[in-house]
Scaffold this motif. Structure first.
Motif, PDB file in Angstrom:
ATOM      1  N   LEU A   3      28.247  25.452  61.269  1.00 14.38           N
ATOM      2  CA  LEU A   3      29.222  24.703  60.481  1.00 14.38           C
ATOM      3  C   LEU A   3      30.624  24.736  61.068  1.00 14.38           C
ATOM      4  CD1 LEU A   3      29.062  23.065  57.777  1.00 14.38           C
ATOM      5  CD2 LEU A   3      30.219  25.020  56.736  1.00 14.38           C
ATOM      6  N   VAL A   4      31.026  25.833  61.678  1.00 11.50           N
ATOM      7  CA  VAL A   4      32.395  25.943  62.183  1.00 11.50           C
ATOM      8  C   VAL A   4      32.624  24.965  63.327  1.00 11.50           C
ATOM      9  CG1 VAL A   4      34.068  27.462  63.308  1.00 11.50           C
ATOM     10  CG2 VAL A   4      32.665  28.330  61.417  1.00 11.50           C
ATOM     11  N   SER A   5      31.774  24.987  64.339  1.00 15.29           N
ATOM     12  CA  SER A   5      31.993  24.140  65.513  1.00 15.29           C
ATOM     13  C   SER A   5      31.581  22.690  65.289  1.00 15.29           C
ATOM     14  CB  SER A   5      31.236  24.708  66.714  1.00 15.29           C
ATOM     15  OG  SER A   5      29.837  24.736  66.468  1.00 15.29           O
ATOM     16  N   GLN A   6      30.556  22.462  64.453  1.00 13.00           N
ATOM     17  CA  GLN A   6      30.047  21.099  64.282  1.00 13.00           C
ATOM     18  C   GLN A   6      30.708  20.338  63.133  1.00 13.00           C
ATOM     19  OE1 GLN A   6      25.601  22.572  64.936  1.00 13.00           O
ATOM     20  NE2 GLN A   6      25.670  20.345  64.838  1.00 13.00           N
ATOM     21  N   ALA A  59      33.520  22.088  60.317  1.00 15.07           N
ATOM     22  CA  ALA A  59      34.803  22.559  59.783  1.00 15.07           C
ATOM     23  C   ALA A  59      35.934  22.466  60.801  1.00 15.07           C
ATOM     24  CB  ALA A  59      34.663  24.001  59.286  1.00 15.07           C
ATOM     25  N   GLY A  60      35.668  22.851  62.047  1.00 12.30           N
ATOM     26  CA  GLY A  60      36.719  22.844  63.050  1.00 12.30           C
ATOM     27  C   GLY A  60      37.129  21.460  63.512  1.00 12.30           C
ATOM     28  N   ARG A  61      36.323  20.445  63.231  1.00 10.49           N
ATOM     29  CA  ARG A  61      36.610  19.091  63.684  1.00 10.49           C
ATOM     30  C   ARG A  61      37.065  18.165  62.554  1.00 10.49           C
ATOM     31  NH1 ARG A  61      35.089  19.076  68.836  1.00 10.49           N
ATOM     32  NH2 ARG A  61      35.618  16.876  69.026  1.00 10.49           N
ATOM     33  N   PHE A  62      36.541  18.371  61.383  1.00 12.50           N
ATOM     34  CA  PHE A  62      36.773  17.464  60.257  1.00 12.50           C
ATOM     35  C   PHE A  62      38.257  17.164  59.995  1.00 12.50           C
ATOM     36  CE2 PHE A  62      37.284  17.590  55.467  1.00 12.50           C
ATOM     37  CZ  PHE A  62      37.109  16.228  55.265  1.00 12.50           C
ATOM     38  N   PRO A  63      39.125  18.170  59.793  1.00 16.33           N
ATOM     39  CA  PRO A  63      40.514  17.814  59.455  1.00 16.33           C
ATOM     40  C   PRO A  63      41.263  17.147  60.588  1.00 16.33           C
ATOM     41  CG  PRO A  63      40.282  20.181  59.763  1.00 16.33           C
ATOM     42  CD  PRO A  63      38.907  19.620  59.780  1.00 16.33           C
ATOM     43  N   VAL A  64      40.931  17.485  61.831  1.00 13.64           N
ATOM     44  CA  VAL A  64      41.588  16.825  62.963  1.00 13.64           C
ATOM     45  C   VAL A  64      41.187  15.360  63.023  1.00 13.64           C
ATOM     46  CG1 VAL A  64      41.850  16.817  65.470  1.00 13.64           C
ATOM     47  CG2 VAL A  64      41.765  18.992  64.244  1.00 13.64           C
ATOM     48  N   THR A  71      42.499  23.557  56.107  1.00 11.34           N
ATOM     49  CA  THR A  71      41.225  22.907  55.805  1.00 11.34           C
ATOM     50  C   THR A  71      40.115  23.407  56.718  1.00 11.34           C
ATOM     51  OG1 THR A  71      42.443  20.955  55.085  1.00 11.34           O
ATOM     52  CG2 THR A  71      40.092  20.682  55.504  1.00 11.34           C
ATOM     53  N   ASP A  72      40.395  23.528  57.987  1.00  8.80           N
ATOM     54  CA  ASP A  72      39.437  24.031  58.965  1.00  8.80           C
ATOM     55  C   ASP A  72      38.842  25.361  58.489  1.00  8.80           C
ATOM     56  OD1 ASP A  72      38.245  25.350  61.120  1.00  8.80           O
ATOM     57  OD2 ASP A  72      39.862  24.967  62.523  1.00  8.80           O
ATOM     58  N   GLY A 106      40.674  36.393  63.478  1.00  5.67           N
ATOM     59  CA  GLY A 106      42.046  35.907  63.372  1.00  5.67           C
ATOM     60  C   GLY A 106      42.936  36.877  62.634  1.00  5.67           C
ATOM     61  N   THR A 107      44.223  36.848  62.954  1.00  5.94           N
ATOM     62  CA  THR A 107      45.206  37.723  62.311  1.00  5.94           C
ATOM     63  C   THR A 107      46.197  36.909  61.503  1.00  5.94           C
ATOM     64  OG1 THR A 107      45.011  39.390  64.063  1.00  5.94           O
ATOM     65  CG2 THR A 107      47.007  39.446  62.709  1.00  5.94           C
ATOM     66  N   PHE A 108      46.905  35.979  62.139  1.00  5.92           N
ATOM     67  CA  PHE A 108      47.876  35.140  61.436  1.00  5.92           C
ATOM     68  C   PHE A 108      47.150  34.155  60.542  1.00  5.92           C
ATOM     69  CE2 PHE A 108      51.165  31.887  61.014  1.00  5.92           C
ATOM     70  CZ  PHE A 108      52.284  32.661  60.791  1.00  5.92           C
ATOM     71  N   THR A 109      46.144  33.496  61.094  1.00  4.07           N
ATOM     72  CA  THR A 109      45.204  32.711  60.301  1.00  4.07           C
ATOM     73  C   THR A 109      43.824  33.311  60.513  1.00  4.07           C
ATOM     74  OG1 THR A 109      44.845  31.101  62.079  1.00  4.07           O
ATOM     75  CG2 THR A 109      46.579  30.602  60.478  1.00  4.07           C
ATOM     76  N   ARG A 110      42.927  33.093  59.544  1.00  2.00           N
ATOM     77  CA  ARG A 110      41.658  33.817  59.584  1.00  2.00           C
ATOM     78  C   ARG A 110      40.560  32.999  58.918  1.00  2.00           C
ATOM     79  NH1 ARG A 110      40.336  38.991  60.668  1.00  2.00           N
ATOM     80  NH2 ARG A 110      38.526  39.886  59.626  1.00  2.00           N
ATOM     81  N   GLY A 111      39.377  33.050  59.506  1.00  2.00           N
ATOM     82  CA  GLY A 111      38.237  32.366  58.925  1.00  2.00           C
ATOM     83  C   GLY A 111      36.977  32.754  59.662  1.00  2.00           C
ATOM     84  N   PRO A 112      35.819  32.302  59.191  1.00  2.00           N
ATOM     85  CA  PRO A 112      34.552  32.645  59.838  1.00  2.00           C
ATOM     86  C   PRO A 112      34.536  32.219  61.309  1.00  2.00           C
ATOM     87  CG  PRO A 112      34.142  31.716  57.668  1.00  2.00           C
ATOM     88  CD  PRO A 112      35.609  31.524  57.948  1.00  2.00           C
ATOM     89  N   ALA A 113      34.088  33.141  62.163  1.00  4.49           N
ATOM     90  CA  ALA A 113      33.975  32.823  63.586  1.00  4.49           C
ATOM     91  C   ALA A 113      32.854  31.824  63.822  1.00  4.49           C
ATOM     92  CB  ALA A 113      33.731  34.099  64.385  1.00  4.49           C
ATOM     93  N   ALA A 114      31.797  31.938  63.044  1.00  5.73           N
ATOM     94  CA  ALA A 114      30.654  31.032  63.132  1.00  5.73           C
ATOM     95  C   ALA A 114      29.925  31.073  61.799  1.00  5.73           C
ATOM     96  CB  ALA A 114      29.724  31.431  64.274  1.00  5.73           C
ATOM     97  N   LEU A 115      29.195  30.014  61.502  1.00  6.33           N
ATOM     98  CA  LEU A 115      28.438  29.964  60.257  1.00  6.33           C
ATOM     99  C   LEU A 115      27.172  29.136  60.477  1.00  6.33           C
ATOM    100  CD1 LEU A 115      29.008  31.236  57.463  1.00  6.33           C
ATOM    101  CD2 LEU A 115      29.730  28.983  56.687  1.00  6.33           C
ATOM    102  N   PRO A 116      26.160  29.737  61.115  1.00  9.80           N
ATOM    103  CA  PRO A 116      24.907  29.012  61.327  1.00  9.80           C
ATOM    104  C   PRO A 116      24.102  28.908  60.034  1.00  9.80           C
ATOM    105  CG  PRO A 116      24.735  31.234  62.197  1.00  9.80           C
ATOM    106  CD  PRO A 116      26.149  31.068  61.740  1.00  9.80           C
TER     107      PRO A 116
END
Length: 409
Positions: free
Chosen positions: A125-128, A130-135, A236-237, A387-397
């Motif tokens: 989910l992160v790479s496919q 969440a990481g792309r959707f808001p951009v 959002t990401d 992440g430190t300043f911002t933080r979220g799941p590294a991956a979510l298969p």
């Protein structure tokens, strides 16, 4: 606790799990000088809340934190100048503009990304997504070439890395400055063309916006769009992945949200409190300011630990538990300057894009649940945040049984 005894927010142990460190800071050192970042740390809810509302805490720090990579935007301003400049951009992200112009863009981009995996039965989910959707949403909002998605993705990552560069890595800083130049070279000619031939997009709206006889220059529009690319996408990401992760780890709450989509905003709000995408926001004090644990000297930089404030047992019952039904978090004002969580800041600098983020999360989570009604984590996988300043799941298969077609149109 002395500064020498204090846990380091730049350490690998903190990056692995900041929440035990936050608890220790709240209990033992609610105000702490952190030498590596040359800043004071605030960790309790009431202190962070005050830092966001008290005029003694200014945004002067943005001159060195944000301006090098974005340029000057309304978030660096104060007083009448801030009020007018904020009023130029705020209408784009609320009311009929949000519902009629932006919501279709959000829905289309979520659906297109989900179409890429809805028939496969599995997704990272992160790479496919969440990481792309808001951009993708931001590129469409600005009416830009969708063929440039990958370029915007690279710029987004570069700017976010620059803003979170607490250790002051020179390579990260240099890449952020290169991104500013590349972004300006790309966008300024587009803005000039848009002024000559207005369309139905964000850039055109900014070109024509006027308040009290004040309009935005090309450079001001570029700077705001740079800010939007990082601040608008980062929450959002991280939040899409974090909301899904939190629900998957609490199956009874996932079932409740799946059955009642009106609960999606509550899942978002609780995620903003429990595992906020933005863990820290900086401020600078004008004059000596007395807080819990001591005095912050005039001119000092302050790091407001949002991730700690949301877990403060002085404010929230059972704060380490994720609970979309908790009664000490109000959803009625959660996306306004009167919110009782702190993830969008408060007062005059409350996030101008909060309602946009809400719409994106509602659409994204709703469409994901439609496409994956029996969604579950990949067997044997344990989610891990980074992440430190911002933080979220590294991956979510994830795995799910494919649903043919779009269930909800």
């Amino acid at each position: 606790m002395t500064p020498q005894e204090a846990p380091d927010i730049l350490s690998p142990a903190f990056a692995a799990d900041p929440y035990p460190v936050y608890r220790r800071l709240r209990d033992e050192a609610p105000l702490l000088w952190h030498a590596p970042t040359r800043s004071y740390l605030l960790s309790r809810y009431e202190d962070v809340r005050r830092a966001f509302k008290d005029p003694a805490f200014t945004s002067e720090n943005y001159a060195w934190q944000l301006e090098p990579v974005h340029g000057r935007t309304f978030v660096q301003m104060s007083g009448h100048e801030h009020t007018v400049r904020r009023a130029l951009v705020a209408p784009v992200f609320r009311g009929t503009s949000l519902q009629e112009k932006l919501l279709p863009v959000i829905e289309r981009n979520a659906g297109e990304l989900i179409d890429g995996f809805r028939d496969t039965g599995r997704v990272e989910l992160v790479s496919q997504f969440a990481g792309r959707f808001p951009v993708h949403v931001i590129v469409d909002m600005m009416g830009l070439d969708r063929g440039d998605h990958d370029t915007f993705q690279r710029w987004y990552r570069s700017v976010v890395a620059f803003l979170g560069n607490l250790s002051r890595d020179p390579e990260v800083a240099a890449e952020g400055l290169r991104t500013r130049e590349e972004f300006a070279a790309y966008l300024l000619p587009v803005i000039r063309r848009r002024r000559a031939a207005l369309g139905d997009d964000l850039l055109s709206s900014l070109c024509t916006a006027e308040v009290d006889g004040t309009a935005m220059s090309d450079e001001e529009i570029r700077a705001f769009c740079s800010l939007l690319l990082s601040a608008g996408a980062e929450t959002t990401d991280k939040a899409v992945a974090a909301v899904m992760r939190n629900l998957l780890l609490h199956p009874e709450q996932l079932a409740a949200v799946t059955a009642d989509r009106e609960l999606i905003p509550r899942a978002f709000i609780e995620t903003l409190r429990h595992t906020p995408p933005v863990q820290m926001i900086m401020r600078q004090v004008a004059g000596d300011v007395e807080m819990s644990g001591g005095v912050i000297p005039d001119g000092s930089t302050v790091i407001c630990l949002i991730g700690s404030a949301g877990r403060d047992e002085r404010r929230y019952a059972d704060p380490d538990s994720f609970d979309v039904f908790r009664t000490d978090l109000t959803d009625r004002t959660a996306f306004s300057a009167a919110a009782d969580h702190l993830s969008f800041a408060l007062g005059r600098h409350f996030c101008v894009g909060a309602l946009l983020a809400k719409a994106e999360i509602e659409v994204a989570i709703g469409q994901l649940l439609d496409a994956m009604p029996d969604v579950r984590l990949e067997p044997g996988f344990t989610p891990r945040d980074q992440g430190t300043f911002t933080r979220g799941p590294a991956a979510l298969p994830l795995r799910f049984t494919p649903v043919r077609g779009r269930v909800r149109g």
